[in-house]
Scaffold this active site. Structure first.
Site, PDB file in Angstrom:
ATOM      1  N   GLU A 175      11.454 109.460  21.970  1.00 17.30           N
ATOM      2  CA  GLU A 175      10.368 109.899  22.943  1.00 17.30           C
ATOM      3  C   GLU A 175       9.282 110.844  22.511  1.00 17.30           C
ATOM      4  OE1 GLU A 175      13.460 108.903  26.870  1.00 17.30           O
ATOM      5  OE2 GLU A 175      13.055 111.148  26.299  1.00 17.30           O
TER       6      GLU A 175
ATOM      7  N   CYS B 276       3.665 116.065  22.826  1.00 22.22           N
ATOM      8  CA  CYS B 276       4.920 116.472  22.436  1.00 22.22           C
ATOM      9  C   CYS B 276       5.382 115.551  21.600  1.00 22.22           C
ATOM     10  CB  CYS B 276       5.825 116.932  23.495  1.00 22.22           C
ATOM     11  SG  CYS B 276       7.235 117.771  23.163  1.00 22.22           S
TER      12      CYS B 276
ATOM     13  N   CYS C 260      19.452 114.839  17.714  1.00 19.68           N
ATOM     14  CA  CYS C 260      19.401 116.400  17.084  1.00 19.68           C
ATOM     15  C   CYS C 260      20.834 116.776  16.726  1.00 19.68           C
ATOM     16  CB  CYS C 260      18.918 117.342  18.123  1.00 19.68           C
ATOM     17  SG  CYS C 260      18.484 119.021  17.713  1.00 19.68           S
TER      18      CYS C 260
ATOM     19  N   CYS D  40      22.470 122.345  21.261  1.00 13.17           N
ATOM     20  CA  CYS D  40      22.279 123.364  22.253  1.00 13.17           C
ATOM     21  C   CYS D  40      23.066 122.769  23.616  1.00 13.17           C
ATOM     22  CB  CYS D  40      20.802 123.713  22.395  1.00 13.17           C
ATOM     23  SG  CYS D  40      20.136 124.392  20.669  1.00 13.17           S
TER      24      CYS D  40
ATOM     25  N   CYS E  46      20.752 121.405  26.308  1.00 18.42           N
ATOM     26  CA  CYS E  46      19.666 120.346  26.010  1.00 18.42           C
ATOM     27  C   CYS E  46      20.127 118.752  25.958  1.00 18.42           C
ATOM     28  CB  CYS E  46      18.957 121.004  24.667  1.00 18.42           C
ATOM     29  SG  CYS E  46      17.641 119.559  23.868  1.00 18.42           S
TER      30      CYS E  46
ATOM     31  N   GLY F 109      15.016 116.874  18.434  1.00 16.97           N
ATOM     32  CA  GLY F 109      15.044 117.020  17.117  1.00 16.97           C
ATOM     33  C   GLY F 109      14.599 118.490  16.751  1.00 16.97           C
ATOM     34  N   GLU F 110      15.221 118.963  15.402  1.00 16.35           N
ATOM     35  CA  GLU F 110      14.784 120.118  15.070  1.00 16.35           C
ATOM     36  C   GLU F 110      13.960 120.054  13.970  1.00 16.35           C
ATOM     37  OE1 GLU F 110      15.068 123.467  15.510  1.00 16.35           O
ATOM     38  OE2 GLU F 110      14.079 123.677  13.604  1.00 16.35           O
TER      39      GLU F 110
ATOM     40  N   LEU G   6      14.227 131.186  21.641  1.00 18.70           N
ATOM     41  CA  LEU G   6      15.168 132.497  21.733  1.00 18.70           C
ATOM     42  C   LEU G   6      16.437 132.167  22.673  1.00 18.70           C
ATOM     43  CD1 LEU G   6      15.321 135.447  20.386  1.00 18.70           C
ATOM     44  CD2 LEU G   6      13.781 136.000  22.202  1.00 18.70           C
ATOM     45  N   HIS G   7      15.958 132.105  23.924  1.00 16.27           N
ATOM     46  CA  HIS G   7      16.854 132.084  25.104  1.00 16.27           C
ATOM     47  C   HIS G   7      18.033 133.003  25.418  1.00 16.27           C
ATOM     48  CE1 HIS G   7      15.004 128.140  24.803  1.00 16.27           C
ATOM     49  NE2 HIS G   7      15.844 127.711  23.717  1.00 16.27           N
TER      50      HIS G   7
ATOM     51  N   CYS H 197      11.006 119.770  28.986  1.00  7.90           N
ATOM     52  CA  CYS H 197      11.693 120.558  28.071  1.00  7.90           C
ATOM     53  C   CYS H 197      13.214 120.098  28.034  1.00  7.90           C
ATOM     54  CB  CYS H 197      11.416 121.911  27.924  1.00  7.90           C
ATOM     55  SG  CYS H 197       9.659 122.414  28.158  1.00  7.90           S
TER      56      CYS H 197
HETATM   57  N1  SAH Z   1      14.698 122.208  18.229  1.00  5.66           N
HETATM   58  C1  SAH Z   1      13.154 122.812  18.349  1.00  5.66           C
HETATM   59  C2  SAH Z   1      12.551 121.845  19.083  1.00  5.66           C
HETATM   60  C3  SAH Z   1      12.802 121.305  20.381  1.00  5.66           C
HETATM   61  S1  SAH Z   1      11.686 122.209  21.546  1.00  5.66           S
HETATM   62  C4  SAH Z   1      13.828 123.967  19.200  1.00  5.66           C
HETATM   63  O1  SAH Z   1      14.970 124.237  19.563  1.00  5.66           O
HETATM   64  O2  SAH Z   1      12.927 124.810  19.278  1.00  5.66           O
HETATM   65  C5  SAH Z   1      12.350 121.871  22.813  1.00  5.66           C
HETATM   66  C6  SAH Z   1      12.315 123.314  23.796  1.00  5.66           C
HETATM   67  O3  SAH Z   1      13.007 122.997  25.110  1.00  5.66           O
HETATM   68  C7  SAH Z   1      13.128 124.407  23.362  1.00  5.66           C
HETATM   69  O4  SAH Z   1      12.595 125.515  23.307  1.00  5.66           O
HETATM   70  C8  SAH Z   1      14.526 124.064  23.931  1.00  5.66           C
HETATM   71  O5  SAH Z   1      15.287 125.247  23.924  1.00  5.66           O
HETATM   72  C9  SAH Z   1      13.983 123.826  25.277  1.00  5.66           C
HETATM   73  N2  SAH Z   1      14.687 123.201  26.090  1.00  5.66           N
HETATM   74  C10 SAH Z   1      15.872 122.390  25.967  1.00  5.66           C
HETATM   75  N3  SAH Z   1      16.426 122.163  26.904  1.00  5.66           N
HETATM   76  C11 SAH Z   1      15.983 122.554  28.195  1.00  5.66           C
HETATM   77  C12 SAH Z   1      16.147 122.520  29.369  1.00  5.66           C
HETATM   78  N4  SAH Z   1      17.143 121.797  29.838  1.00  5.66           N
HETATM   79  N5  SAH Z   1      15.339 123.138  30.163  1.00  5.66           N
HETATM   80  C13 SAH Z   1      14.551 123.800  29.893  1.00  5.66           C
HETATM   81  N6  SAH Z   1      13.929 124.115  28.438  1.00  5.66           N
HETATM   82  C14 SAH Z   1      14.808 123.290  27.653  1.00  5.66           C
END
Ligand code: SAH
Length: 352
Positions: free
Chosen positions: A93, A106, A113, A117, A120, A162-163, A217-218, A336
């Protein structure tokens, strides 16, 4: 998946070299690149400044499309999400986010991936494979066709499925095509690569291209981050933040963009906010707070507006530049962490 007959898998320099080896003058490569990237023409038959025999020769040996659009969904807020199919049937996507004065795309870098996480939706799919250079570049070519007439793509973020740093060579070649004057001629500062924290690949990314770095970061403690981003067990916060603090390519003019997905009851307390001050100290940065976007594979929720406001105010009080980002396209699962094209089933693994 780097197919040697796929034209978009070549950087402009590599294509000139390849044309030379095929006995063609290098300027022919430049002509083809201009048609494809500057004029959006991908059919050799329409490249009228090439002779008929050459057009036929190119037609027989090259493919210019790596992806086909399978479906397009438009959000009430203008966000456009497309499912794109690769030649092996893999589905990914891409999301187009039009805003006044800018249009951001994006892009995905992997089918699924491997990082898993917990919040996600892409992680829940498992990992199938890395995307090839042409498949990354072609997301830009396919998606820009979906812009309204007169609109141009201004920004690209590597924040889809993906990463990116687990597919770094392909990501870097794709960036080379995006920024090359004979490619899409985008300014590198309009490109952002986001990582969950693959520490040993951050410096190589920063050194290879003057793009922006975003870091997911989170959490402000290893205990919480281990739960949200399993990669943290491999590269814990001290290592991640230490590497960012020590990197001389990160400067006030080239700050890190931290992403912080705010999850009710998990990482949204005033204490969490206060811990971010010491954690970020000494790293030129901004922090983007993104309230959790819900999806069926997770029971996590966004906090209430009052809690979100309290959290961002507390972070701001720590002297951190903080912005609250309300995700776009939630009604079409384009926000996201909501990308989960079907067909990206479980599969292989990648090694660091
Ligand atoms: N793997 C890379 C690229 C993906 S970026 C990374 O982790 O940075 C996608 C972004 O969306 C990341 O910051 C991820 O943490 C965030 N994200 C993933 N799931 C989400 C959700 N359910 N709600 C809000 N943000 C989310």
């Amino acid at each position: 998946m780097n197919d040697p007959t796929q034209l978009k898998s070549y950087t402009p320099e590599a294509l000139r070299e390849r044309f030379r080896r095929d006995g063609l003058p290098a300027y022919r490569a430049d002509q083809v690149l201009a048609w494809i990237y500057q004029r959006g023409v991908e059919d050799f038959a329409a490249m009228t400044d090439l002779g008929l025999a050459l057009r036929e020769q190119l037609e027989a040996s090259w493919r210019t499309r790596a992806l086909e659009i399978e479906s397009v969904q438009r959000s009430t807020d203008g966000t456009v999400k497309a499912v794109l199919l690769a030649s092996d049937g893999a589905a990914i996507e891409s999301v187009l986010i039009p805003e006044p004065g800018r249009n951001t795309l994006c892009v995905s870098t992997q089918v699924g991936c491997p990082l898993d996480c917990s919040f996600c939706a892409t992680g829940a799919l498992g990992f199938t494979r890395n995307l090839g250079v042409a498949e990354i570049v072609d997301q830009v070519c396919r998606m820009r066709e979906l812009l309204d007439p007169g609109q141009a793509l201004t920004n690209v973020v590597f924040m889809g499925m993906g990463e990116p740093l687990l597919n770094l060579p392909a990501v870097l070649d794709a960036i080379r095509v995006l920024v090359h004057p004979k490619g899409m001629a985008m300014a590198p500062r309009r490109i952002t690569v986001s990582t969950a924290g693959v520490v040993p690949r951050i410096r190589p990314l920063l050194a290879a291209a003057p793009v922006n770095l975003a870091v997911s970061l989170h959490a402000a403690t290893d205990e919480v981050r281990d739960q949200l981003v399993p990669l943290n067990r491999r590269f814990p916060l001290a290592q991640l933040m230490g590497a960012l603090r020590d990197d001389d390519l990160i400067t006030p003019r080239r700050p890190v963009f931290f992403e912080y997905t705010l999850i009710e009851g998990v990482n949204d307390s005033p204490e969490d906010a206060r811990r971010l001050g010491p954690l970020l100290r000494g790293i030129p940065s901004k922090l983007n707070v993104i309230p959790m976007n819900p999806h069926p594979d997770s029971s996590y929720r966004a906090p209430s507006d009052a809690v979100i406001d309290r959290f961002t105010a507390e972070v701001h009080g720590q002297g951190i530049r903080v912005t609250l980002r309300r995700s776009r396209g939630r009604d079409i699962d384009a926000a996201c962490g909501q990308l989960r094209a079907r067909g990206a089933g479980p599969g292989g693994s990648v090694s660091l």
